[in-house]
Design a protein around this motif. Structure first.
Motif, PDB file in Angstrom:
ATOM      1  N   GLU A 143      45.432  37.956  38.300  1.00 46.13           N
ATOM      2  CA  GLU A 143      44.942  38.533  39.561  1.00 46.13           C
ATOM      3  C   GLU A 143      44.340  39.914  39.325  1.00 46.13           C
ATOM      4  N   ALA A 144      44.990  40.711  38.470  1.00 46.13           N
ATOM      5  CA  ALA A 144      44.483  42.068  38.199  1.00 46.13           C
ATOM      6  C   ALA A 144      43.106  41.999  37.538  1.00 46.13           C
ATOM      7  N   THR A 145      42.924  41.035  36.630  1.00 43.30           N
ATOM      8  CA  THR A 145      41.617  40.902  35.953  1.00 43.30           C
ATOM      9  C   THR A 145      40.553  40.480  36.966  1.00 43.30           C
ATOM     10  N   LYS A 146      40.924  39.536  37.838  1.00 44.64           N
ATOM     11  CA  LYS A 146      39.960  39.088  38.857  1.00 44.64           C
ATOM     12  C   LYS A 146      39.514  40.269  39.720  1.00 44.64           C
ATOM     13  N   LYS A 147      40.492  41.069  40.154  1.00 45.56           N
ATOM     14  CA  LYS A 147      40.153  42.216  41.028  1.00 45.56           C
ATOM     15  C   LYS A 147      39.291  43.210  40.274  1.00 45.56           C
ATOM     16  N   ALA A 148      39.649  43.473  39.018  1.00 46.46           N
ATOM     17  CA  ALA A 148      38.885  44.447  38.225  1.00 46.46           C
ATOM     18  C   ALA A 148      37.438  43.976  38.064  1.00 46.46           C
ATOM     19  N   LEU A 149      37.263  42.685  37.780  1.00 41.90           N
ATOM     20  CA  LEU A 149      35.909  42.187  37.503  1.00 41.90           C
ATOM     21  C   LEU A 149      35.013  42.227  38.737  1.00 41.90           C
ATOM     22  N   LYS A 150      35.647  42.241  39.910  1.00 42.43           N
ATOM     23  CA  LYS A 150      34.837  42.342  41.138  1.00 42.43           C
ATOM     24  C   LYS A 150      34.110  43.686  41.184  1.00 42.43           C
ATOM     25  N   GLN A 151      34.650  44.690  40.488  1.00 43.52           N
ATOM     26  CA  GLN A 151      34.021  46.020  40.525  1.00 43.52           C
ATOM     27  C   GLN A 151      33.050  46.246  39.366  1.00 43.52           C
ATOM     28  N   VAL A 152      33.023  45.298  38.458  1.00 44.77           N
ATOM     29  CA  VAL A 152      32.232  45.489  37.242  1.00 44.77           C
ATOM     30  C   VAL A 152      30.864  44.845  37.390  1.00 44.77           C
ATOM     31  N   ARG A 153      29.819  45.583  36.957  1.00 46.54           N
ATOM     32  CA  ARG A 153      28.477  45.006  36.940  1.00 46.54           C
ATOM     33  C   ARG A 153      27.996  44.984  35.490  1.00 46.54           C
ATOM     34  N   GLY A 154      27.483  43.868  35.043  1.00 41.91           N
ATOM     35  CA  GLY A 154      26.988  43.832  33.664  1.00 41.91           C
ATOM     36  C   GLY A 154      27.171  42.480  33.031  1.00 41.91           C
ATOM     37  N   THR A 155      27.070  42.485  31.695  1.00 40.63           N
ATOM     38  CA  THR A 155      27.252  41.236  30.964  1.00 40.63           C
ATOM     39  C   THR A 155      28.580  41.317  30.220  1.00 40.63           C
ATOM     40  N   TYR A 156      29.273  40.220  30.186  1.00 43.44           N
ATOM     41  CA  TYR A 156      30.524  40.254  29.429  1.00 43.44           C
ATOM     42  C   TYR A 156      31.031  38.875  29.040  1.00 43.44           C
ATOM     43  N   ALA A 157      31.663  38.866  27.853  1.00 46.73           N
ATOM     44  CA  ALA A 157      32.622  37.841  27.483  1.00 46.73           C
ATOM     45  C   ALA A 157      33.863  38.689  27.218  1.00 46.73           C
ATOM     46  N   LEU A 158      34.950  38.326  27.832  1.00 41.04           N
ATOM     47  CA  LEU A 158      36.085  39.238  27.889  1.00 41.04           C
ATOM     48  C   LEU A 158      37.370  38.477  27.605  1.00 41.04           C
ATOM     49  N   ALA A 159      38.278  39.088  26.840  1.00 42.01           N
ATOM     50  CA  ALA A 159      39.609  38.495  26.680  1.00 42.01           C
ATOM     51  C   ALA A 159      40.636  39.598  26.895  1.00 42.01           C
ATOM     52  N   VAL A 160      41.698  39.243  27.614  1.00 47.99           N
ATOM     53  CA  VAL A 160      42.705  40.232  28.001  1.00 47.99           C
ATOM     54  C   VAL A 160      44.084  39.665  27.695  1.00 47.99           C
ATOM     55  N   ILE A 161      44.961  40.500  27.099  1.00 41.24           N
ATOM     56  CA  ILE A 161      46.376  40.115  27.001  1.00 41.24           C
ATOM     57  C   ILE A 161      47.230  41.270  27.538  1.00 41.24           C
ATOM     58  N   CYS A 162      48.458  40.932  27.922  1.00 41.58           N
ATOM     59  CA  CYS A 162      49.319  41.936  28.542  1.00 41.58           C
ATOM     60  C   CYS A 162      50.743  41.782  28.002  1.00 41.58           C
ATOM     61  N   GLY A 163      51.321  42.877  27.512  1.00 43.45           N
ATOM     62  CA  GLY A 163      52.661  42.849  26.912  1.00 43.45           C
ATOM     63  C   GLY A 163      53.716  42.273  27.839  1.00 43.45           C
ATOM     64  N   GLU A 164      53.527  42.465  29.149  1.00 49.53           N
ATOM     65  CA  GLU A 164      54.540  41.978  30.091  1.00 49.53           C
ATOM     66  C   GLU A 164      54.409  40.472  30.374  1.00 49.53           C
ATOM     67  N   GLU A 165      53.276  39.887  29.972  1.00 45.18           N
ATOM     68  CA  GLU A 165      53.076  38.442  30.173  1.00 45.18           C
ATOM     69  C   GLU A 165      52.589  37.831  28.852  1.00 45.18           C
ATOM     70  N   PRO A 166      53.522  37.700  27.886  1.00 49.12           N
ATOM     71  CA  PRO A 166      53.104  37.322  26.528  1.00 49.12           C
ATOM     72  C   PRO A 166      52.797  35.840  26.356  1.00 49.12           C
TER      73      PRO A 166
END
Ligand code: M6R
Length: 608
Positions: A143-166
């Motif tokens: 959900e946090a990534t979805k919200k963040a990407l709504k504010q981002v303009r540009g081109t991306y291929a993105l991968a995200v990991i989070c220590g609290e959700e391994p």
């Protein structure tokens, strides 16, 4: 160009990711890094230079875990350094991001995040994404990534990991490729198929706007908040085919990359809703430009041809006399530059010896200097006072294709920037040109659809011994470039001429054994070029004409036509060069030549 690899499963992610990054080395990069999660702790290891440096670092400071992401970086925002290497983390060090592409609005996002107390460690555009996700994180990384990407303009291929959700990797894409490798009790991600081939053959190619949660047992894909299914495909390519993205040669792949590489060059610099050009030029201010009495453009080969198009544009829009010079000639002349001269150096590699020496000579004379380069951190880009990068990604084929259209695009942006500073363009004109710039990638795609027809024409002429290329005005450099492409990869003698110059000598060469390729798209000198075609036709030449849709006059006169979309003539070099690249490519393959590594040539000419 940057590469992404990620893994989630039961094996050691570090080894798999390192191995995958090795498979992407051919794409070029200047730093690399890996992050894994080990018992909820994110552990990162990064280094500049080649992957052997990362390996040495990993031997000293091993990191291990069953989930991780890795990256090879081809610098765009910020120099190649360990701080700028991916992965990038948020303030807590728990959220980690790798990214390919460009975040266009990162300056305003960063400003806001800094005001809110976020601490940045790098100069990159990517790091804003890590902090934006942190800002939106309330226990759910998807959900946090979805919200963040709504504010981002540009081109991306993105991968995200989070220590609290391994147990999950979040990935998303917009105009940059990303593929998921589907395994058993394990899944993989990569920006390019070669990274996956040793592990899986079943893959899912993501589409723009997809946001996915990948666990070791599943892939959940959403697009615009709706759960969707994407089909799994079986990859049958071998490793070499995969590196070339399924194309037969790097040159062909790079020709087909042009809609994207052109867009990558103008994205983040022109906006469809704003009448301004945002270039990273610090020294050529309005005041400095007003004092410039002469512009010199210096380059070699294909880059020199890009410079010739800029002479036309600079004199048209900025009204400053402009000379274009071959670097190897310039360096052995008395250079009459002074502090009121601006010298522009164009180089894909940024390492061409003659161009580099010419730059140093111009600096000694006190001239202001600016480089147009593709390779970040290259010698020419470092030595020039200012640099405008072309953002085309690495060009592997020796024959330059996407770097050329990137250079012409960057030069167009530079000309508009100068014209705004000089007050020689109106807001309305600029607005109109910016709209046309945004349409260029799709126009280039239309040209590429002519490939089959071009291949047929190439077959007819593949055994010819000579060729003449004709054009006028802003397309004269494209005639030179078309002839150079044919020479260097098919070894056919080819010469480009300004069509109006024919009657002063070269016309003596014309007969039924001298095919003529002529650029005859709509322009201010369309009628003149018709007369030049008639002169050649009257002497028995076979004419291949590049024309626009609805053309009748040239179509009647010529033997073969290649139709390209009509654009304002200032953009026509970008369009008209595409069929000439394809023509040279097909002739070369039909003659059995080594397309990607033609004889006697090197990609980067670092000796005199
Ligand atoms: O890296 P550069 O742009 O400085 O290289 C200049 C020329 O060596 C280069 O354009 C060369 O002409 C290519 N083989 C053309 O396809």
């Amino acid at each position: 160009m940057c590469g992404i690899v990620g893994y989630i499963g039961n094996k050691n992610a570090t080894d798999i990711i390192y191995d995958g990054l090795k498979k992407l080395e051919y794409r070029g990069y200047d730093s690399a890094g890996i992050a894994v999660i080990d018992h909820n702790i994110v552990k990162t290891n990064r280094s500049t230079g080649k992957l052997v440096n990362l390996k040495a670092n990993l031997e000293k400071n091993p990191i291990a875990g069953n989930i991780g992401i890795g990256h090879t970086r081809w610098a765009t925002h910020g120099k190649p350094s360990e701080e700028n290497a991916h992965p990038h983390t948020d303030c807590s060090g728990k959220i980690v991001v790798v990214h390919n592409g460009i975040i266009e609005n990162y300056i305003s996002l960063k400003k806001q995040l800094v005001e809110e107390g976020h601490k940045f460690d790098s100069e990159t555009d990517t790091e804003v994404v890590a902090h934006l996700i942190e800002k939106n994180y309330h226990g759910n990384i998807l959900e946090a990534t979805k919200k963040a990407l709504k504010q981002v303009r540009g081109t991306y291929a993105l991968a995200v990991i989070c220590g609290e959700e391994p147990d999950k990797i979040i990935v998303s894409r917009n105009d940059a490729p990303l593929v998921i490798g589907v395994g058993e009790n394990e899944n993989f991600i990569a920006s390019d198929v070669p990274a996956l081939l040793a592990y899986v053959r079943d893959v899912i190619f993501l589409e723009n706007g997809d946001i996915c949660e990948i666990t070791k047992n599943g892939v959940k894909i959403t697009n615009q908040d709706k759960l969707i299914e994407r089909k799994t495909q079986k990859i049958l390519w071998n490793a070499i085919q995969a590196e070339k993205g399924g194309y037969k040669h790097f040159m062909l792949k790079e020709i087909y990359e042009q809609p994207q590489s052109i867009q990558d060059t103008f994205r983040g610099r022109v906006f469809s809703d704003q009448k301004q050009i945002l270039l990273e030029i610090k020294n050529i201010t309005k005041e400095v430009l007003n004092k410039i009495s002469r512009i010199y453009i210096i380059a070699c080969g294909t880059s020199y041809h890009a410079g010739l198009t800029a002479k036309f544009l600079l004199e048209e829009f900025v009204q400053i006399p402009t000379e274009v010079d071959i670097a190897s000639e310039f360096r052995y002349r008395n250079q009459v530059l002074d502090k009121n001269s601006l010298a522009i150096f164009i180089s894909q590699s940024g390492e061409t010896a003659d161009t580099l020496v010419a730059l140093r000579l111009a600096k000694q004379k006190g001239a202001k200097t600016l480089a147009i380069c593709n390779v970040i951190g290259s010698s020419i880009s470092r030595d020039a006072d200012d640099v405008v990068y072309t953002h085309c990604g690495p060009e592997i084929g020796v024959a330059s294709t996407k770097a050329f259209t990137g250079q012409v695009m960057a030069l167009l942006l530079l000309v508009f920037d100068f014209a705004v500073k000089k007050g020689t363009i109106t807001e309305e004109q600029l607005d109109n040109y910016i709209k046309q710039i945004w349409n260029l990638p799709s126009k280039v795609s239309e040209c590429l659809k002519q490939a089959d027809k071009i291949e047929k024409i190439a077959k007819i002429f593949s055994q010819t011994k000579q060729f003449i290329y004709l054009a006028r005005n802003i397309n004269y450099p494209i005639a030179l470039e078309g002839a150079l492409k044919l020479k260097e990869i098919s070894y056919i003698y080819a010469e480009g001429y300004a069509a109006g110059e024919m009657k002063h000598g070269p016309i003596a060469l014309i007969d039924e054994n001298m095919p003529v390729m002529v650029i005859a798209t709509k322009s201010r000198i369309y009628e003149k070029i018709i007369s030049n075609i008639q002169e050649a036709k009257a002497r028995g030449a076979n004419i291949i004409a590049i024309v626009n849709e609805n053309d009748t006059a040239v179509t009647k006169l010529s033997d073969y036509q290649i139709v390209v979309p009509e654009v304002d003539e200032i953009f026509s070099p970008i369009i008209n060069v595409i069929p000439l690249q394809l023509f040279a490519y097909y002739v070369s393959t039909m003659r059995g030549c080594d397309v990607d590594q033609p004889r006697n040539l090197a990609k980067s000419v670092t000796v005199e």
